[in-house]
Scaffold this motif. Structure first.
Motif, short mmCIF file in Angstrom:
data_model
loop_
_atom_site.label_atom_id
_atom_site.label_comp_id
_atom_site.label_asym_id
_atom_site.label_seq_id
_atom_site.Cartn_x
_atom_site.Cartn_y
_atom_site.Cartn_z
N ASN A 32 33.16 31.88 46.45
CA ASN A 32 31.90 31.52 45.80
C ASN A 32 31.61 32.41 44.60
O ASN A 32 31.08 31.96 43.59
N ASP A 33 31.99 33.68 44.69
CA ASP A 33 31.69 34.64 43.64
C ASP A 33 32.74 34.69 42.54
O ASP A 33 32.51 35.31 41.50
N SER A 79 35.36 33.20 39.54
CA SER A 79 35.15 32.26 38.44
C SER A 79 36.13 31.10 38.45
O SER A 79 35.91 30.12 37.77
N ALA A 123 28.69 32.47 38.01
CA ALA A 123 28.23 31.52 37.00
C ALA A 123 28.72 31.95 35.63
O ALA A 123 28.71 33.13 35.29
N TYR A 131 37.37 24.56 41.42
CA TYR A 131 36.47 25.07 40.39
C TYR A 131 36.37 24.09 39.22
O TYR A 131 37.19 23.19 39.06
N LYS A 144 27.39 27.32 37.72
CA LYS A 144 28.19 27.80 38.85
C LYS A 144 29.58 27.16 38.79
O LYS A 144 29.71 25.96 38.60
N GLN A 145 30.61 27.97 38.96
CA GLN A 145 31.98 27.50 38.75
C GLN A 145 32.57 26.81 39.98
O GLN A 145 33.40 25.92 39.84
N ASN A 198 23.71 27.08 49.21
CA ASN A 198 24.42 26.77 47.96
C ASN A 198 24.47 25.26 47.77
O ASN A 198 25.51 24.64 48.01
N THR A 254 24.67 23.46 45.17
CA THR A 254 25.52 22.96 44.09
C THR A 254 26.99 22.85 44.51
O THR A 254 27.78 22.26 43.78
#
Length: 138
Positions: free
Chosen positions: A89-90, A92, A2, A63, A7-8, A42, A44
């Motif tokens: 997911n983690d 950016s 995030a 993203y 969240k990207q 998740n 989002t």
């Protein structure tokens, strides 16, 4: 990941072939329900699965920045596929910039520049303990 609480990762796409041998593990991953568990954890992230016959399997993350990252998961085990999804997911979504040369600063160190002649390991320093204040109290 995030950035400023947002969240990207917007969309995660799993692409696979229905009959290719290199897509066997990703088909097992999808049929085992792990992708549904990920989607529930998740909310989002929009998760989609698409069939691309005749192509190797891939996991694609899109993203907010407009960038996308595609990772080939050809013949990768289920644990690696899950790790790739977690990595996407983690991250950016920003492009990685490589620093080619040494990093130089415009403000030099307050401590000064280190030289090999500053070896102070064998030296003794006299330390005096002064009791009392500077005003000469009685």
């Amino acid at each position: 990941m995030a950035t400023r609480g947002v969240k990207q990762l917007q969309k995660l796409t799993l692409a696979y072939c229905e009959h290719g041998g290199s897509s066997r593990h990703i088909r097992d991953f999808i049929s085992s329900g792990r992708i549904v568990d990920y989607a529930k954890a998740n909310p989002t992230v929009q998760v989609s699965v698409e069939v691309r016959n005749g192509h190797h399997p891939a996991v694609v993350g899109k993203y907010l920045t407009g960038w996308d990252k595609q990772v080939c998961v050809k013949s990768e085990p289920i644990k690696r596929i899950y790790n790739v999804i977690q990595m996407l997911n983690d991250s950016s979504g920003r492009k990685m910039n490589r620093l080619d040369g040494p990093v130089q600063t415009q403000t030099p160190s307050v401590q000064g520049i280190w030289t090999p002649f500053l070896d102070l390991s064998g030296k003794d320093f006299g330390v005096e303990i002064v009791q009392g204040g500077a005003g000469g109290s009685k």
